[in-house]
Design a protein around this motif. Structure first.
Motif, mmCIF file in Angstrom:
data_model
loop_
_atom_site.group_PDB
_atom_site.id
_atom_site.type_symbol
_atom_site.label_atom_id
_atom_site.label_comp_id
_atom_site.label_asym_id
_atom_site.label_seq_id
_atom_site.Cartn_x
_atom_site.Cartn_y
_atom_site.Cartn_z
ATOM 1 N N ILE A 32 0.832 -1.204 0.000
ATOM 2 C CA ILE A 32 0.000 0.000 0.000
ATOM 3 C C ILE A 32 0.866 1.254 0.000
ATOM 4 N N THR A 33 1.875 1.297 0.874
ATOM 5 C CA THR A 33 2.729 2.481 0.940
ATOM 6 C C THR A 33 3.557 2.654 -0.320
ATOM 7 N N VAL A 36 1.172 4.439 -2.638
ATOM 8 C CA VAL A 36 0.927 5.802 -2.165
ATOM 9 C C VAL A 36 2.167 6.673 -2.326
ATOM 10 N N LYS A 50 3.008 10.650 3.066
ATOM 11 C CA LYS A 50 1.811 9.984 2.536
ATOM 12 C C LYS A 50 1.442 8.740 3.337
ATOM 13 N N GLU A 51 2.457 8.013 3.813
ATOM 14 C CA GLU A 51 2.183 6.809 4.590
ATOM 15 C C GLU A 51 1.476 7.166 5.903
ATOM 16 N N LEU A 54 -2.133 8.062 5.231
ATOM 17 C CA LEU A 54 -2.931 6.864 4.983
ATOM 18 C C LEU A 54 -3.299 6.179 6.300
ATOM 19 N N LEU A 57 -5.955 8.176 8.130
ATOM 20 C CA LEU A 57 -7.289 7.960 7.550
ATOM 21 C C LEU A 57 -7.867 6.622 7.982
ATOM 22 N N MET A 58 -7.035 5.595 8.026
ATOM 23 C CA MET A 58 -7.507 4.291 8.481
ATOM 24 C C MET A 58 -7.923 4.344 9.947
#
Length: 86
Positions: A32-33, A36, A50-51, A54, A57-58
């Motif tokens: 995922i990272t 992203v 960005k990580e 993310l 947000l989770m």
């Protein structure tokens, strides 16, 4: 006056069977990272990364938090800091 300093790790404070541990074990965060991190910046600001965004947000989704509630949650909750790797 004597002062004592103790080093404490969030890893040691986090219960071994906490739901966040199970969630992180289920997800392939490296994949995922990688996706992203390839996104281009629209601004010249560095920000938090960005990580981290993310993961925030989770965490907001998992805990049903607003932006302000997330800020408070991260200030006051060891599990949130562990989830972000802080």
């Amino acid at each position: 006056m004597k002062t004592q300093i103790s080093m404490v790790s969030t890893e040691n404070l986090m219960p071994k069977n906490h739901a966040y541990r199970h969630f992180k074990n289920m997800m392939d965060f490296d994949k995922i990272t990688a996706v992203v991190s390839n996104m281009k910046k629209e601004t010249g600001r560095l920000g938090f990364g960005k990580e981290t965004l993310l993961l925030c947000l989770m965490l907001q989704f998992l805990e049903d938090l607003s932006d302000r509630e997330l800020e408070r949650f991260l200030r006051e909750n060891v599990t949130g800091k562990w989830f972000l790797g802080a």
